[in-house]
Scaffold this active site. Structure first.
Site, short mmCIF file in Angstrom:
data_model
loop_
_atom_site.label_atom_id
_atom_site.label_comp_id
_atom_site.label_asym_id
_atom_site.label_seq_id
_atom_site.Cartn_x
_atom_site.Cartn_y
_atom_site.Cartn_z
N LYS A 52 1.01 -1.02 0.26
CA LYS A 52 0.01 -0.23 -0.08
C LYS A 52 1.03 1.50 -0.10
O LYS A 52 0.08 2.29 -0.67
CB LYS A 52 -1.01 -0.09 1.55
CG LYS A 52 -2.08 -1.11 1.11
CD LYS A 52 -2.77 -1.55 1.88
CE LYS A 52 -3.50 -2.09 1.54
NZ LYS A 52 -4.26 -3.31 3.22
N GLN A 96 -4.92 -1.45 8.93
CA GLN A 96 -4.96 -3.13 8.55
C GLN A 96 -5.54 -4.41 9.51
O GLN A 96 -5.00 -4.35 10.82
CB GLN A 96 -3.90 -3.29 8.32
CG GLN A 96 -2.85 -5.02 7.36
CD GLN A 96 -3.63 -4.21 6.48
OE1 GLN A 96 -3.22 -3.93 5.30
NE2 GLN A 96 -4.04 -6.06 6.07
N ASP A 119 -11.68 2.52 3.26
CA ASP A 119 -12.10 0.99 2.74
C ASP A 119 -13.30 0.38 3.57
O ASP A 119 -13.79 -0.50 3.01
CB ASP A 119 -11.24 -0.19 4.57
CG ASP A 119 -10.08 -0.84 3.91
OD1 ASP A 119 -9.68 -1.34 2.88
OD2 ASP A 119 -9.23 -1.23 5.38
#
Ligand code: NDP
Length: 283
Positions: A52, A96, A119
Protein backbone atom coordinates in the site's frame (compact mmCIF):
# COMPACT_ATOMS: atom_id res chain seq x y z
CA UNK A 1 -9.19 -22.40 -22.80
CA UNK A 2 -10.58 -19.27 -21.12
CA UNK A 3 -9.39 -15.70 -21.44
CA UNK A 4 -7.04 -14.79 -18.60
CA UNK A 5 -8.19 -11.59 -16.91
CA UNK A 6 -4.99 -9.66 -16.19
CA UNK A 7 -5.45 -7.88 -12.87
CA UNK A 8 -1.92 -6.48 -12.97
CA UNK A 9 -2.55 -4.72 -16.28
CA UNK A 10 -5.97 -3.39 -15.24
CA UNK A 11 -4.64 -2.18 -11.87
CA UNK A 12 -1.70 -0.44 -13.60
CA UNK A 13 -4.20 1.37 -15.82
CA UNK A 14 -6.35 2.42 -12.85
CA UNK A 15 -3.27 3.60 -10.93
CA UNK A 16 -2.06 5.64 -13.89
CA UNK A 17 -5.46 7.38 -14.07
CA UNK A 18 -5.21 8.09 -10.33
CA UNK A 19 -1.65 9.43 -10.72
CA UNK A 20 -2.82 11.90 -13.36
CA UNK A 21 -5.80 12.95 -11.24
CA UNK A 22 -3.54 13.39 -8.21
CA UNK A 23 -1.24 15.62 -10.26
CA UNK A 24 -4.20 17.78 -11.30
CA UNK A 25 -5.45 18.04 -7.73
CA UNK A 26 -1.97 19.07 -6.59
CA UNK A 27 -2.07 21.93 -9.10
CA UNK A 28 -5.27 23.07 -7.35
CA UNK A 29 -3.48 22.88 -4.00
CA UNK A 30 -5.05 19.59 -2.91
CA UNK A 31 -2.58 17.05 -1.49
CA UNK A 32 -3.77 13.52 -0.91
CA UNK A 33 -2.78 11.68 2.26
CA UNK A 34 -3.43 8.10 3.30
CA UNK A 35 -2.71 6.89 6.84
CA UNK A 36 -2.09 3.18 7.27
CA UNK A 37 -2.13 1.82 10.81
CA UNK A 38 -0.68 -1.60 11.57
CA UNK A 39 -0.60 -3.22 15.00
CA UNK A 40 1.81 -6.09 15.67
CA UNK A 41 4.01 -7.99 13.26
CA UNK A 42 1.78 -10.38 11.31
CA UNK A 43 3.95 -11.15 8.23
CA UNK A 44 1.06 -11.11 5.70
CA UNK A 45 -0.16 -7.75 7.05
CA UNK A 46 3.39 -6.35 6.81
CA UNK A 47 3.47 -7.29 3.12
CA UNK A 48 0.03 -5.74 2.48
CA UNK A 49 1.02 -2.51 4.24
CA UNK A 50 4.31 -2.31 2.32
CA UNK A 51 2.42 -2.76 -0.97
CA UNK A 52 0.00 0.00 0.00
CA UNK A 53 2.90 2.35 0.81
CA UNK A 54 4.49 1.55 -2.56
CA UNK A 55 1.21 2.23 -4.36
CA UNK A 56 0.89 5.61 -2.57
CA UNK A 57 4.35 6.51 -3.85
CA UNK A 58 3.44 5.44 -7.41
CA UNK A 59 0.32 7.61 -7.58
CA UNK A 60 1.81 10.60 -5.72
CA UNK A 61 -0.01 10.39 -2.37
CA UNK A 62 1.55 11.25 0.95
CA UNK A 63 1.52 8.12 3.05
CA UNK A 64 1.64 8.11 6.83
CA UNK A 65 2.50 4.80 8.43
CA UNK A 66 1.71 4.08 12.07
CA UNK A 67 3.41 0.83 13.05
CA UNK A 68 2.31 0.08 16.60
CA UNK A 69 3.57 -2.73 18.83
CA UNK A 70 1.44 -5.87 19.38
CA UNK A 71 0.84 -4.84 23.02
CA UNK A 72 -0.90 -1.57 22.01
CA UNK A 73 -4.15 -1.28 23.97
CA UNK A 74 -7.54 -0.67 22.42
CA UNK A 75 -7.61 2.77 24.05
CA UNK A 76 -4.20 3.69 22.60
CA UNK A 77 -5.32 2.61 19.14
CA UNK A 78 -8.57 4.56 19.52
CA UNK A 79 -6.51 7.65 20.36
CA UNK A 80 -4.45 7.22 17.18
CA UNK A 81 -7.65 6.89 15.13
CA UNK A 82 -9.10 10.01 16.80
CA UNK A 83 -5.95 11.99 15.99
CA UNK A 84 -6.10 10.87 12.36
CA UNK A 85 -9.82 11.75 12.15
CA UNK A 86 -8.83 15.34 13.07
CA UNK A 87 -5.70 15.54 10.93
CA UNK A 88 -6.29 17.74 7.87
CA UNK A 89 -3.37 16.14 6.01
CA UNK A 90 -5.01 12.74 6.22
CA UNK A 91 -7.84 12.06 3.77
CA UNK A 92 -8.07 8.32 4.19
CA UNK A 93 -7.52 6.06 7.21
CA UNK A 94 -6.88 2.36 6.92
CA UNK A 95 -6.43 0.12 9.91
CA UNK A 96 -4.88 -3.12 8.70
CA UNK A 97 -6.85 -6.19 9.81
CA UNK A 98 -6.65 -8.55 11.58
CA UNK A 99 -5.92 -6.75 14.84
CA UNK A 100 -4.45 -8.56 17.87
CA UNK A 101 -7.12 -10.55 19.78
CA UNK A 102 -7.30 -8.11 22.74
CA UNK A 103 -8.53 -5.29 20.46
CA UNK A 104 -12.13 -5.32 19.26
CA UNK A 105 -12.10 -4.73 15.50
CA UNK A 106 -15.68 -3.44 15.44
CA UNK A 107 -14.91 -0.78 18.07
CA UNK A 108 -11.96 0.46 16.02
CA UNK A 109 -13.81 0.44 12.68
CA UNK A 110 -16.73 2.32 14.26
CA UNK A 111 -14.29 4.99 15.51
CA UNK A 112 -12.99 5.86 12.03
CA UNK A 113 -14.68 8.97 10.61
CA UNK A 114 -17.01 7.64 7.85
CA UNK A 115 -15.75 10.29 5.41
CA UNK A 116 -12.17 8.97 5.85
CA UNK A 117 -13.12 5.27 5.89
CA UNK A 118 -11.50 4.31 2.58
CA UNK A 119 -11.95 0.59 3.31
CA UNK A 120 -15.74 1.21 3.50
CA UNK A 121 -16.07 -1.00 6.59
CA UNK A 122 -17.85 1.56 8.83
CA UNK A 123 -21.56 0.73 9.30
CA UNK A 124 -22.50 4.11 7.76
CA UNK A 125 -20.66 3.20 4.56
CA UNK A 126 -21.97 -0.38 4.65
CA UNK A 127 -25.52 1.02 4.88
CA UNK A 128 -24.87 3.38 1.97
CA UNK A 129 -23.76 0.43 -0.18
CA UNK A 130 -26.96 -1.40 0.76
CA UNK A 131 -29.15 1.46 -0.48
CA UNK A 132 -26.98 2.00 -3.54
CA UNK A 133 -25.90 5.56 -2.74
CA UNK A 134 -22.27 5.27 -1.75
CA UNK A 135 -19.05 7.27 -1.76
CA UNK A 136 -16.66 4.44 -0.97
CA UNK A 137 -16.88 0.88 -2.22
CA UNK A 138 -15.05 -1.89 -0.34
CA UNK A 139 -11.81 -2.33 -2.21
CA UNK A 140 -11.83 -6.04 -3.07
CA UNK A 141 -15.44 -6.25 -4.36
CA UNK A 142 -14.87 -2.96 -6.21
CA UNK A 143 -11.76 -4.46 -7.80
CA UNK A 144 -13.78 -7.49 -8.89
CA UNK A 145 -16.36 -5.22 -10.53
CA UNK A 146 -13.61 -3.33 -12.35
CA UNK A 147 -12.15 -6.61 -13.68
CA UNK A 148 -15.58 -7.74 -14.86
CA UNK A 149 -16.10 -4.38 -16.60
CA UNK A 150 -12.65 -4.37 -18.20
CA UNK A 151 -13.30 -7.84 -19.58
CA UNK A 152 -16.29 -6.48 -21.46
CA UNK A 153 -18.80 -8.53 -19.47
CA UNK A 154 -22.27 -7.09 -18.89
CA UNK A 155 -23.58 -8.19 -15.48
CA UNK A 156 -27.22 -7.33 -16.22
CA UNK A 157 -29.46 -10.40 -16.13
CA UNK A 158 -26.56 -12.79 -15.46
CA UNK A 159 -26.65 -15.55 -12.85
CA UNK A 160 -24.02 -14.42 -10.34
CA UNK A 161 -22.94 -16.88 -7.67
CA UNK A 162 -20.67 -15.83 -4.81
CA UNK A 163 -19.11 -18.46 -2.58
CA UNK A 164 -18.40 -16.72 0.74
CA UNK A 165 -20.45 -14.27 2.80
CA UNK A 166 -17.87 -12.26 4.75
CA UNK A 167 -18.50 -8.60 5.50
CA UNK A 168 -15.44 -7.54 3.54
CA UNK A 169 -15.91 -9.61 0.39
CA UNK A 170 -18.99 -11.82 -0.08
CA UNK A 171 -21.78 -9.56 1.21
CA UNK A 172 -20.70 -6.27 -0.41
CA UNK A 173 -19.86 -8.20 -3.61
CA UNK A 174 -23.45 -9.39 -3.72
CA UNK A 175 -24.76 -5.83 -3.40
CA UNK A 176 -22.48 -4.49 -6.14
CA UNK A 177 -23.54 -7.25 -8.54
CA UNK A 178 -27.18 -6.68 -7.62
CA UNK A 179 -26.84 -2.92 -8.28
CA UNK A 180 -25.73 -3.88 -11.79
CA UNK A 181 -28.83 -6.04 -12.22
CA UNK A 182 -27.21 -9.44 -11.72
CA UNK A 183 -29.33 -12.24 -10.26
CA UNK A 184 -27.33 -13.02 -7.16
CA UNK A 185 -26.94 -16.20 -5.10
CA UNK A 186 -24.71 -16.16 -2.02
CA UNK A 187 -23.30 -19.53 -0.89
CA UNK A 188 -21.54 -20.36 2.37
CA UNK A 189 -20.45 -23.28 4.51
CA UNK A 190 -24.03 -24.38 5.21
CA UNK A 191 -25.10 -24.31 1.54
CA UNK A 192 -26.41 -27.64 0.31
CA UNK A 193 -25.49 -28.98 -3.14
CA UNK A 194 -22.90 -26.27 -3.69
CA UNK A 195 -21.71 -27.59 -7.05
CA UNK A 196 -25.25 -27.40 -8.38
CA UNK A 197 -25.33 -23.70 -7.49
CA UNK A 198 -21.86 -22.87 -8.81
CA UNK A 199 -22.55 -24.73 -12.05
CA UNK A 200 -25.48 -22.43 -12.65
CA UNK A 201 -23.26 -19.29 -12.54
CA UNK A 202 -22.53 -17.10 -15.53
CA UNK A 203 -20.32 -15.12 -13.16
CA UNK A 204 -18.74 -17.06 -10.28
CA UNK A 205 -16.88 -15.27 -7.48
CA UNK A 206 -14.89 -17.46 -5.08
CA UNK A 207 -14.08 -15.91 -1.68
CA UNK A 208 -13.79 -18.95 0.55
CA UNK A 209 -10.24 -19.02 1.89
CA UNK A 210 -9.69 -22.70 1.01
CA UNK A 211 -6.95 -23.47 -1.56
CA UNK A 212 -8.22 -24.91 -4.88
CA UNK A 213 -11.74 -25.33 -3.46
CA UNK A 214 -13.64 -24.71 -6.72
CA UNK A 215 -12.79 -27.36 -9.32
CA UNK A 216 -13.40 -27.30 -13.05
CA UNK A 217 -16.36 -29.67 -12.77
CA UNK A 218 -18.18 -27.13 -10.54
CA UNK A 219 -18.07 -24.49 -13.28
CA UNK A 220 -20.44 -23.90 -16.18
CA UNK A 221 -18.89 -23.94 -19.66
CA UNK A 222 -17.96 -20.36 -20.64
CA UNK A 223 -18.52 -18.81 -17.18
CA UNK A 224 -16.55 -15.83 -15.88
CA UNK A 225 -14.60 -17.02 -12.85
CA UNK A 226 -13.21 -14.49 -10.39
CA UNK A 227 -10.90 -15.91 -7.75
CA UNK A 228 -10.60 -13.66 -4.70
CA UNK A 229 -8.74 -16.22 -2.59
CA UNK A 230 -5.16 -15.70 -1.49
CA UNK A 231 -3.80 -18.79 0.20
CA UNK A 232 -0.19 -19.56 0.99
CA UNK A 233 0.69 -23.22 0.56
CA UNK A 234 3.28 -25.10 2.58
CA UNK A 235 5.77 -24.69 -0.27
CA UNK A 236 5.24 -20.87 0.20
CA UNK A 237 3.52 -20.57 -3.18
CA UNK A 238 0.36 -18.47 -3.43
CA UNK A 239 -2.80 -20.05 -4.73
CA UNK A 240 -6.42 -19.07 -5.05
CA UNK A 241 -9.71 -20.66 -4.03
CA UNK A 242 -10.18 -21.95 -7.59
CA UNK A 243 -8.20 -24.87 -8.98
CA UNK A 244 -6.83 -22.91 -11.93
CA UNK A 245 -5.70 -25.85 -14.03
CA UNK A 246 -9.09 -27.56 -14.24
CA UNK A 247 -11.10 -24.30 -14.15
CA UNK A 248 -9.41 -22.57 -17.06
CA UNK A 249 -10.38 -25.43 -19.36
CA UNK A 250 -14.07 -24.74 -18.72
CA UNK A 251 -14.23 -21.00 -17.96
CA UNK A 252 -14.81 -18.35 -20.62
CA UNK A 253 -12.65 -15.95 -18.62
CA UNK A 254 -10.74 -16.41 -15.37
CA UNK A 255 -8.51 -14.43 -12.99
CA UNK A 256 -5.16 -15.92 -11.97
CA UNK A 257 -3.69 -15.91 -8.45
CA UNK A 258 -1.43 -14.03 -8.06
CA UNK A 259 -2.03 -11.26 -10.59
CA UNK A 260 -5.84 -11.18 -10.55
CA UNK A 261 -7.96 -9.59 -7.83
CA UNK A 262 -5.03 -8.89 -5.45
CA UNK A 263 -3.51 -5.93 -7.35
CA UNK A 264 -7.00 -4.51 -7.93
CA UNK A 265 -7.73 -4.24 -4.20
CA UNK A 266 -4.90 -1.75 -3.75
CA UNK A 267 -5.82 0.21 -6.88
CA UNK A 268 -9.38 0.60 -5.58
CA UNK A 269 -8.06 1.74 -2.20
CA UNK A 270 -6.20 4.51 -4.04
CA UNK A 271 -9.40 5.40 -5.90
CA UNK A 272 -11.36 5.67 -2.64
CA UNK A 273 -8.65 7.89 -1.17
CA UNK A 274 -8.89 10.37 -4.06
CA UNK A 275 -12.64 10.39 -3.57
CA UNK A 276 -12.15 11.09 0.15
CA UNK A 277 -9.85 14.02 -0.63
CA UNK A 278 -12.40 15.54 -3.00
CA UNK A 279 -15.30 14.95 -0.58
CA UNK A 280 -13.45 16.33 2.41
CA UNK A 281 -12.31 19.39 0.47
CA UNK A 282 -15.86 20.34 -0.42
CA UNK A 283 -16.98 20.18 3.24
P1 NDP B 1 -13.76 -15.42 5.54
O1 NDP B 1 -13.04 -16.54 6.20
O2 NDP B 1 -14.20 -14.25 6.33
O3 NDP B 1 -15.05 -16.01 4.79
C1 NDP B 1 -15.01 -17.22 4.10
C2 NDP B 1 -16.39 -17.55 3.60
O4 NDP B 1 -16.31 -18.81 2.93
C3 NDP B 1 -17.42 -17.71 4.73
O5 NDP B 1 -18.62 -17.05 4.39
C4 NDP B 1 -17.63 -19.21 4.82
O6 NDP B 1 -18.95 -19.60 5.15
C5 NDP B 1 -17.35 -19.64 3.39
N1 NDP B 1 -16.96 -21.04 3.37
C6 NDP B 1 -16.03 -21.66 4.13
N2 NDP B 1 -15.99 -22.98 3.86
C7 NDP B 1 -16.92 -23.20 2.92
C8 NDP B 1 -17.38 -24.35 2.26
N3 NDP B 1 -16.87 -25.56 2.51
N4 NDP B 1 -18.36 -24.23 1.34
C9 NDP B 1 -18.90 -23.01 1.05
N5 NDP B 1 -18.51 -21.88 1.67
C10 NDP B 1 -17.54 -21.97 2.60
O7 NDP B 1 -12.84 -14.98 4.32
P2 NDP B 1 -12.73 -13.59 3.49
O8 NDP B 1 -14.01 -13.29 2.82
O9 NDP B 1 -12.11 -12.56 4.35
O10 NDP B 1 -11.64 -14.02 2.42
C11 NDP B 1 -11.86 -15.05 1.49
C12 NDP B 1 -10.59 -15.30 0.70
O11 NDP B 1 -10.27 -14.12 -0.01
C13 NDP B 1 -9.35 -15.60 1.54
O12 NDP B 1 -8.53 -16.48 0.81
C14 NDP B 1 -8.67 -14.25 1.68
O13 NDP B 1 -7.27 -14.38 1.88
C15 NDP B 1 -8.97 -13.67 0.35
N6 NDP B 1 -8.96 -12.20 0.32
C16 NDP B 1 -8.33 -11.62 -0.74
C17 NDP B 1 -8.32 -10.27 -0.88
C18 NDP B 1 -7.65 -9.69 -2.06
O14 NDP B 1 -7.22 -8.56 -2.01
N7 NDP B 1 -7.57 -10.43 -3.18
C19 NDP B 1 -8.93 -9.38 0.12
C20 NDP B 1 -9.67 -10.09 1.14
C21 NDP B 1 -9.66 -11.46 1.23
P3 NDP B 1 -19.59 -19.32 6.62
O15 NDP B 1 -19.95 -17.86 6.62
O16 NDP B 1 -20.77 -20.21 6.66
O17 NDP B 1 -18.53 -19.64 7.62
Amino acid sequence: MGQIIDGKAVSAKVKEEIRLETEKLKEQGIEIGLAVVIVGDDPASQVYVRNKEKACETVGFNSFKYALPAETTEEELLNVVKELNEDKNVNGILVQLPLPKHIDEKTIINAIAPNKDVDAFHPVNVGKIMVGNYDFVPCTPAGVMELIKESGIDVSGKECVIVGRSNIVGKPQAMLLLHQNGTVTICHSKTKNLAEKTKNADILVAAVGIPNFIKGDMIKEGAVVIDVGINRLENKKLCGDVEFESAEKVAGAITPVPGGVGPMTIAMLMKNTVKAAILNKSK
